[in-house]
Motif scaffolding. Structure first.
Motif, PDB file in Angstrom:
ATOM      1  N   ARG A  85      -5.216  11.362   2.854  1.00 43.87           N
ATOM      2  CA  ARG A  85      -4.924  10.162   2.071  1.00 43.87           C
ATOM      3  C   ARG A  85      -3.558  10.266   1.421  1.00 43.87           C
ATOM      4  N   ALA A 108      -8.068   1.127   2.579  1.00 42.95           N
ATOM      5  CA  ALA A 108      -7.276   1.076   1.348  1.00 42.95           C
ATOM      6  C   ALA A 108      -8.228   0.915   0.181  1.00 42.95           C
ATOM      7  N   TRP A 133      -7.731   2.613   8.995  1.00 41.43           N
ATOM      8  CA  TRP A 133      -7.461   3.066   7.628  1.00 41.43           C
ATOM      9  C   TRP A 133      -8.366   2.311   6.658  1.00 41.43           C
ATOM     10  N   LEU A 135       0.855  -1.199   0.000  1.00 42.68           N
ATOM     11  CA  LEU A 135       0.000   0.000   0.000  1.00 42.68           C
ATOM     12  C   LEU A 135       0.885   1.240   0.000  1.00 42.68           C
ATOM     13  N   LYS A 146      -3.371   2.915  -6.126  1.00 43.69           N
ATOM     14  CA  LYS A 146      -3.925   2.555  -4.811  1.00 43.69           C
ATOM     15  C   LYS A 146      -3.916   3.786  -3.914  1.00 43.69           C
ATOM     16  N   GLU A 147      -4.913   3.840  -3.029  1.00 40.12           N
ATOM     17  CA  GLU A 147      -4.981   4.955  -2.087  1.00 40.12           C
ATOM     18  C   GLU A 147      -5.153   4.406  -0.682  1.00 40.12           C
ATOM     19  N   LEU A 148      -4.650   5.188   0.277  1.00 40.52           N
ATOM     20  CA  LEU A 148      -4.799   4.807   1.682  1.00 40.52           C
ATOM     21  C   LEU A 148      -5.375   5.998   2.436  1.00 40.52           C
TER      22      LEU A 148
END
Ligand SMILES: [Zn+2]
Lengths: 165, 85
Positions: free
Chosen positions: A43, A61, A59, A33, A49-51
């Protein structure tokens, strides 16, 4: 009165819910991630991909749905240590995008949060309310994107149709 | 409309929160408490004219539970009175 906006029902994304102490979660996910955001309700992103840092020790994802299987293979939710939790929640949330010059006007009707640039910048992401429902809100190109519990998606689509008519 | 300060999110509209009642007294030892003390603990809720400590849940936000002090005379969220935790 009509507004200069369009909205799009984007459907679901690959979504994984992560909980636990940051060091333990980070150690488990490794480089699967993006880096963990250091500010609450912000973020980070990497390779699509984003977290999202959505709560204390919590969190989310997000990735395109076609990456779900690969991401699950990397995160290994069923094998993770007992002091952290990783759960695939892709099916729970439907995303909408409201874009165009008047997107802010529609969100001002729907959401109690001040979403002006100065208060809610490009990397901000948070749970708040949209049309009275719990919703995950963030910026997208030319507007605002938000996710709601998927069983409310038809209702939200109708609300948006009426608000933008 | 109240703006309630969530420790994680900062000030948010009260519609995002669910009220969790006033913070009551610590639970007494049931073996040491008199019947009257036990009944008071179970049934008497703090209801002061002035600052009261309350539990709130950021249900349509980050999900945190936390406490604030609210003055029942003004509805303002206030600092914890001196000597309280
Ligand atoms: Zn919060």
């Amino acid at each position: 009165m009509s507004y200069d906006v369009t909205f799009q029902r984007c459907g679901i994304s690959a979504l994984f819910d992560l909980k636990g102490a940051v060091d333990a979660v980070e150690a488990w996910v490794g480089d699967a991630l993006p880096d963990f955001p250091d500010r609450p309700n912000y973020r980070t992103g990497k390779d699509g991909k984003e977290l999202f840092f959505i709560g204390r020790d919590h969190w989310l994802a997000r990735a395109p749905l076609e990456q779900e299987v690969a991401l699950e293979a990397r995160l290994k939710p069923t094998d993770c240590p007992v002091d952290i939790s990783i759960v695939r929640v892709s099916d729970t949330t439907t995303f909408f995008r409201v874009t165009g010059p008047d997107a802010g006007e529609i969100l001002a009707i729907a959401c109690p949060l001040d979403l002006h640039d100065s208060m809610f910048d490009a990397e901000a992401v948070t749970y708040t309310e949209v049309f009275g429902l719990k919703a995950l809100v963030m910026r997208c190109k030319d507007g605002i994107e938000f996710g709601v519990e998927q069983s409310f998606a038809d209702m939200i689509e109708e609300y948006l149709s009426r608000a933008t008519a | 409309m109240l703006l309630i300060p969530c420790p994680f999110c900062g000030k948010r509209n009260e519609s995002e929160f669910i009220y969790g009642g006033p913070v009551g007294a610590d639970r007494p030892d049931p073996n040491a408490a008199t019947d009257q003390e036990w009944v008071e603990y179970l049934t008497v809720m703090p209801n002061p004219l002035g600052p009261v400590q309350e539990n709130w849940w950021h249900a349509r936000g980050c999900g945190d539970w936390f406490t604030i002090w609210r003055d029942t005379r003004t509805h303002d969220i206030v600092e914890a009175p001196d000597g309280t935790k």
